[in-house]
Design a protein around this motif. Structure first.
Motif, short mmCIF file in Angstrom:
data_model
loop_
_atom_site.label_atom_id
_atom_site.label_comp_id
_atom_site.label_asym_id
_atom_site.label_seq_id
_atom_site.Cartn_x
_atom_site.Cartn_y
_atom_site.Cartn_z
N ILE A 12 1.00 -1.30 0.04
CA ILE A 12 0.08 -0.01 -0.08
C ILE A 12 0.88 1.20 -0.11
N LYS A 13 1.98 1.20 0.88
CA LYS A 13 2.55 2.65 0.75
C LYS A 13 4.09 2.42 0.10
N GLY A 14 4.24 1.17 -0.43
CA GLY A 14 5.71 1.14 -1.32
C GLY A 14 6.81 0.94 -0.60
N ARG A 15 7.68 1.03 -1.16
CA ARG A 15 8.99 0.93 -0.52
C ARG A 15 9.54 2.21 0.29
N PRO A 16 9.80 1.79 1.64
CA PRO A 16 10.20 2.89 2.35
C PRO A 16 11.77 3.36 2.13
N THR A 17 12.35 4.33 2.38
CA THR A 17 13.69 4.79 2.25
C THR A 17 14.19 4.87 3.61
N MET A 18 15.56 4.65 3.36
CA MET A 18 16.62 4.39 4.32
C MET A 18 16.53 5.85 5.39
N GLY A 19 16.28 5.83 6.51
CA GLY A 19 16.28 7.08 7.43
C GLY A 19 14.98 7.63 7.57
N GLN A 20 13.86 7.07 7.02
CA GLN A 20 12.55 7.47 6.85
C GLN A 20 12.18 7.12 8.21
N ALA A 21 11.37 7.86 9.01
CA ALA A 21 10.73 7.67 10.27
C ALA A 21 9.30 7.92 10.62
N ALA A 22 8.86 7.49 11.57
CA ALA A 22 7.40 7.61 12.02
C ALA A 22 7.08 7.28 13.26
N GLU A 23 6.40 8.16 13.90
CA GLU A 23 6.09 7.88 15.59
C GLU A 23 4.53 8.06 15.78
N ARG A 24 4.07 7.70 16.85
CA ARG A 24 2.78 8.00 17.60
C ARG A 24 2.94 7.93 18.86
N SER A 25 1.84 8.79 19.47
CA SER A 25 1.80 8.85 21.06
C SER A 25 0.50 8.45 21.51
N ARG A 26 0.43 8.04 22.76
CA ARG A 26 -0.74 7.72 23.34
C ARG A 26 -0.28 7.68 25.13
N THR A 27 -1.44 7.87 25.62
CA THR A 27 -1.55 7.91 27.38
C THR A 27 -1.83 6.67 27.68
N THR A 28 -1.21 5.98 28.53
CA THR A 28 -1.57 4.88 29.26
C THR A 28 -2.65 4.78 30.25
N SER A 29 -3.26 3.78 30.57
CA SER A 29 -4.47 3.89 31.53
C SER A 29 -4.46 2.55 32.12
N MET A 30 -5.30 2.58 33.18
CA MET A 30 -5.76 1.15 34.09
C MET A 30 -6.18 0.34 33.01
N LYS A 31 -7.29 1.09 32.26
CA LYS A 31 -7.94 0.04 31.25
C LYS A 31 -6.91 -0.64 30.31
N ASP A 32 -5.62 -0.13 29.97
CA ASP A 32 -4.65 -0.99 29.58
C ASP A 32 -4.66 -2.10 30.10
N ILE A 33 -4.19 -1.81 31.25
CA ILE A 33 -3.53 -3.14 32.25
C ILE A 33 -4.85 -4.17 32.12
N ILE A 34 -5.86 -3.73 32.53
CA ILE A 34 -7.14 -4.76 32.39
C ILE A 34 -7.36 -5.32 31.12
N ALA A 35 -7.19 -4.56 30.02
CA ALA A 35 -7.19 -5.51 28.75
C ALA A 35 -6.32 -6.43 28.61
N PHE A 36 -4.98 -5.97 28.71
CA PHE A 36 -3.73 -6.85 28.61
C PHE A 36 -3.88 -8.26 29.48
N THR A 37 -4.41 -7.86 30.67
CA THR A 37 -4.58 -9.03 31.53
C THR A 37 -5.83 -10.16 31.08
N GLU A 38 -6.82 -9.58 30.51
CA GLU A 38 -7.80 -10.34 29.85
C GLU A 38 -7.58 -11.27 28.74
N MET A 39 -6.24 -10.55 28.13
CA MET A 39 -5.93 -11.11 26.85
C MET A 39 -4.68 -12.32 27.18
N THR A 40 -4.03 -11.88 28.27
CA THR A 40 -2.83 -12.79 28.43
C THR A 40 -2.70 -13.44 30.06
N GLY A 41 -3.63 -13.11 30.85
CA GLY A 41 -3.55 -13.77 32.30
C GLY A 41 -2.51 -12.97 32.93
#
Length: 149
Positions: A12-41
């Protein structure tokens, strides 16, 4: 004389190039811990027991490592290399624990790109809102051609 095949054709995006970068940010929460526990135990008390967690070297409740690395899954699958990308292998070092309600930023940078196959080696890291490295390492990815399916 053989022709070199473009292994990135149909991605879809084609060949990336050397040095190309991308990033994303998010804020963690207790909901993340609970969801991860439900998935993994994973019910490690450092994720749930505030009093105990405050007595550890972390000094606070922390999210599971899979929650920390999850942001890199999103960057790779959505941004760079992009849709159709899966991990073939990772080498990650957890440098600093991520707490609940902390904003983290996952970043990938293209270190190597194969022309014959849609495979990349990426430099990876996760930082907290103060810029401290929480995770560092590399990942090898494969991007499936999705156009025309």
């Amino acid at each position: 004389m053989s022709e070199t095949r473009d292994g990135w054709a149909g991605t879809i995006k084609g060949r990336p190039t050397m040095g190309q970068a991308a990033e994303r940010s998010r804020t963690t929460s207790m909901k993340d811990i609970i969801a991860f526990t439900e998935m993994t135990g994973d019910r490690n008390p450092v994720h749930y027991d505030q009093a105990l967690a405050e007595k550890t070297a972390f000094g606070k409740l922390i999210v599971q490592g899979g929650v920390t690395t999850g942001i890199l899954n999103a960057v790779v699958a959505e941004d760079l290399p992009g849709p159709g990308t899966v991990f073939l292998g990772v080498e990650w070092k957890f440098v600093k624990a991520v707490g609940v309600d902390e904003t983290i930023t996952g970043r990938v940078e293209v270190a190597e790109v194969r022309a014959d196959k849609p495979i990349c080696k990426l430099l990876t890291e996760v930082r907290d809102s103060q810029g401290n490295v929480c995770l560092t390492g590399t990942a090898t990815t494969y991007t499936m051609p999705l156009q025309g399916l």
